[in-house]
Design an enzyme around this catalytic site. Structure first.
Site, PDB file in Angstrom:
ATOM      1  CG  ASP A 188      -8.032  -0.584   4.323  1.00 34.43           C
ATOM      2  OD1 ASP A 188      -7.635   0.423   3.701  1.00 34.43           O
ATOM      3  OD2 ASP A 188      -7.474  -1.698   4.223  1.00 34.43           O
ATOM      4  N   GLY A 233      -5.066  -2.579  -5.504  1.00 32.50           N
ATOM      5  CA  GLY A 233      -3.751  -1.983  -5.258  1.00 32.50           C
ATOM      6  C   GLY A 233      -2.779  -2.989  -4.674  1.00 32.50           C
ATOM      7  NE  ARG A 290      -5.338   2.935  -4.831  1.00 36.01           N
ATOM      8  CZ  ARG A 290      -5.546   1.900  -4.028  1.00 36.01           C
ATOM      9  NH1 ARG A 290      -6.325   0.902  -4.430  1.00 36.01           N
ATOM     10  NH2 ARG A 290      -4.991   1.842  -2.850  1.00 36.01           N
TER      11      ARG A 290
HETATM   12  C1  S3P Z   1      -2.867  -3.387   2.401  1.00 31.01           C
HETATM   13  C2  S3P Z   1      -2.263  -2.262   2.902  1.00 31.01           C
HETATM   14  C3  S3P Z   1      -2.932  -0.958   3.025  1.00 31.01           C
HETATM   15  C4  S3P Z   1      -4.448  -1.120   2.982  1.00 31.01           C
HETATM   16  C5  S3P Z   1      -4.887  -2.002   1.836  1.00 31.01           C
HETATM   17  C6  S3P Z   1      -4.282  -3.386   1.983  1.00 31.01           C
HETATM   18  C7  S3P Z   1      -2.082  -4.620   2.291  1.00 31.01           C
HETATM   19  O1  S3P Z   1      -2.542  -0.141   1.971  1.00 31.01           O
HETATM   20  O2  S3P Z   1      -5.071   0.129   2.882  1.00 31.01           O
HETATM   21  O3  S3P Z   1      -6.288  -2.118   1.800  1.00 31.01           O
HETATM   22  O4  S3P Z   1      -2.673  -5.701   2.067  1.00 31.01           O
HETATM   23  O5  S3P Z   1      -0.854  -4.554   2.433  1.00 31.01           O
HETATM   24  P1  S3P Z   1      -1.191   0.762   2.010  1.00 31.01           P
HETATM   25  O6  S3P Z   1      -0.033  -0.140   2.019  1.00 31.01           O
HETATM   26  O7  S3P Z   1      -1.253   1.583   0.747  1.00 31.01           O
HETATM   27  O8  S3P Z   1      -1.320   1.586   3.245  1.00 31.01           O
END
Ligand code: S3P
Length: 420
Positions: A306, A85, A113
């Site tokens: 996380d 993501g 997602r």
């Molecule tokens: C992350 C932000 C978080 C986290 C993901 C990594 C990042 O997600 O859960 O594992 O590197 O910016 P969200 O921005 O969707 O909260």
């Protein structure tokens, strides 16, 4: 169970993605040391290569020749973000501000997602999005454009969305301002500042003032607190001994799990605290204690989002109830982690219940657990239940232990090494 030893936790995943992206966009050569070499980070490397950046083979210590803020090339292949993501959303910001079009794809989990959270602000800035999946999901084509500056009030606390907007402003040379409901991890801000960009934080707002270039800069990637949390939990669940987790990033926006483990009764101390790679880093020493249930909610959630799968497993071994609220975001992680946590805890013999925005675990003290865990290919579910499976007498079968390689390729070896 006795634990002992010293563990060098792998590089931080969030910082590793950003280290590659900012090295790619830098003016000149950036040295990267301690990068996490996992599947997610490989996805970012591949996407950058597809955009014409000469990213060498990943290793412990390498140099990236940046192409500069306007140097990305139109890709001739889809940008495959795999399971990541962070790759999809941060690269969406970079592509949106560049004069090119690119089609983003991902694996089955990433294709479920939500991408609307980046589509909306980046569309408002002037980029054009075409999402082929239902409800604004991948595959997604982004047509970059000359963007306009923007102020964005985020409804959901998300460092990925904040970072996508900051990176879009950076490559498009326009000012942006992001207001967050709750502060989230601030690695992008720190790393941009270290590269000469004027980024200001004021209460809940982050502002980026455009700059014509991004300086190249060397990056030492500290250890990942999200990976360290599995071993901190293991040590908290032991009978005797302790574990030393070296060079862990203890940035307050990331260290919530260590605070919660301490609150639950584990022994958690920081040694050799220092600034390194633009972050606060320490050796984290964790040992067992009498564990009690706790409440987790509100502003604390982003600092341990996380880590909630592993904290849920610890809660199953504590005395009393643990209640997690305000964590609706767990539903749109690599799996629906609220359902995955609760179903799997029940499958191995613990008592847990879903809430719309969290869960309740009723702990009855440490004991063996047995049953089959369905990971849904989610690395953090696999590792969390791997820790529970290390309790003597446990018999937990995990359907896909290999998915740990998304963030922690050596997890299983390290787990068997430190239980002595
Ligand atoms: C992350 C932000 C978080 C986290 C993901 C990594 C990042 O997600 O859960 O594992 O590197 O910016 P969200 O921005 O969707 O909260």
């Amino acid at each position: 169970m006795r634990v002992g030893g010293v563990l060098q936790v792998p590089g931080d995943k969030s910082i590793s993605h950003r280290a590659l992206m900012l090295a790619a966009l830098g003016a000149g050569a950036s040295r990267v040391r301690g990068l996490l070499q996992s599947l997610d980070v490989l996805s970012t490397a591949q996407v950058l290569r597809a955009l014409g950046v000469p990213i060498p083979a990943l290793s412990e210590d390498f140099v990236v020749e940046g192409v500069g803020l306007r140097g990305l090339q139109p890709p001739t292949v889809d940008l495959d973000c795999g399971n990541s993501g962070t790759t999809a959303r941060l690269m969406a910001g970079i592509v949106a501000g560049s004069p090119l079009s690119a089609r983003f794809i991902g694996d089955a989990s990433l294709s479920r997602r939500p991408m609307r959270r980046v589509k909306e602000p980046l569309t408002q800035m002037g980029a054009r999005f075409e999402c082929e999946g239902p409800g604004d999901t991948l595959p997604m084509t982004i047509h970059g454009a000359r963007l306009l500056g923007m102020t964005w009030h985020a409804e959901t606390a998300s460092a990925q969305v904040k970072s996508a907007i900051l990176l879009a402003g950076l490559v498009a040379d326009v000012p942006v301002e992001v207001h967050e409901p709750v502060p989230t991890r601030d690695h992008t801000e720190r790393m941009l500042m270290a590269r000469g960009v004027d980024v200001r934080t004021d209460g809940g707002a982050v502002t980026l003032v455009p700059s014509a270039t991004l300086n190249a800069a060397d990056q030492l990637v500290p250890g990942d607190p999200s990976s360290a949390a599995f071993f901190a939990a293991l040590a908290a669940l032991a009978d005797t001994g302790d574990l030393a987790l070296n060079d862990v990033c203890i940035n307050p926006t990331r260290a919530g799990a260590f605070r919660v483990l301490r609150r639950m009764g584990a022994r958690v101390t920081y040694e050799q605290t220092r600034a390194e790679g633009g972050e606060e880093v320490a050796r984290v020493i964790v040992g067992p204690g009498t564990l009690r249930g706790t409440e987790i909610g509100g502003a604390e959630v982003p600092s341990l989002i996380d880590e909630l799968p592993i904290l849920a497993c610890v809660a199953a071994c504590a005395e009393g109830e643990t209640r997690v609220t305000g964590a609706h975001e767990l539903r749109v992680k690599e799996s629906d982690r609220i359902t995955a946590i609760v179903d799997n805890l029940r499958a191995v013999g613990a008592e847990a219940e879903e809430l719309p925005d969290g869960f309740v675990v009723r702990g009855v003290g440490r004991r063996p657990f047995a049953g089959r865990v369905t990971t849904h290919g989610d690395h953090r579910i696999a590792m969390a239940f791997g820790v529970l499976g290390a309790i003597p007498g446990s018999a937990i079968i995990i359907d896909d232990p290999a998915c740990a390689a998304v963030s922690f390729p050596t997890f299983w070896e390290e787990l068997s090494r430190v239980v002595v």
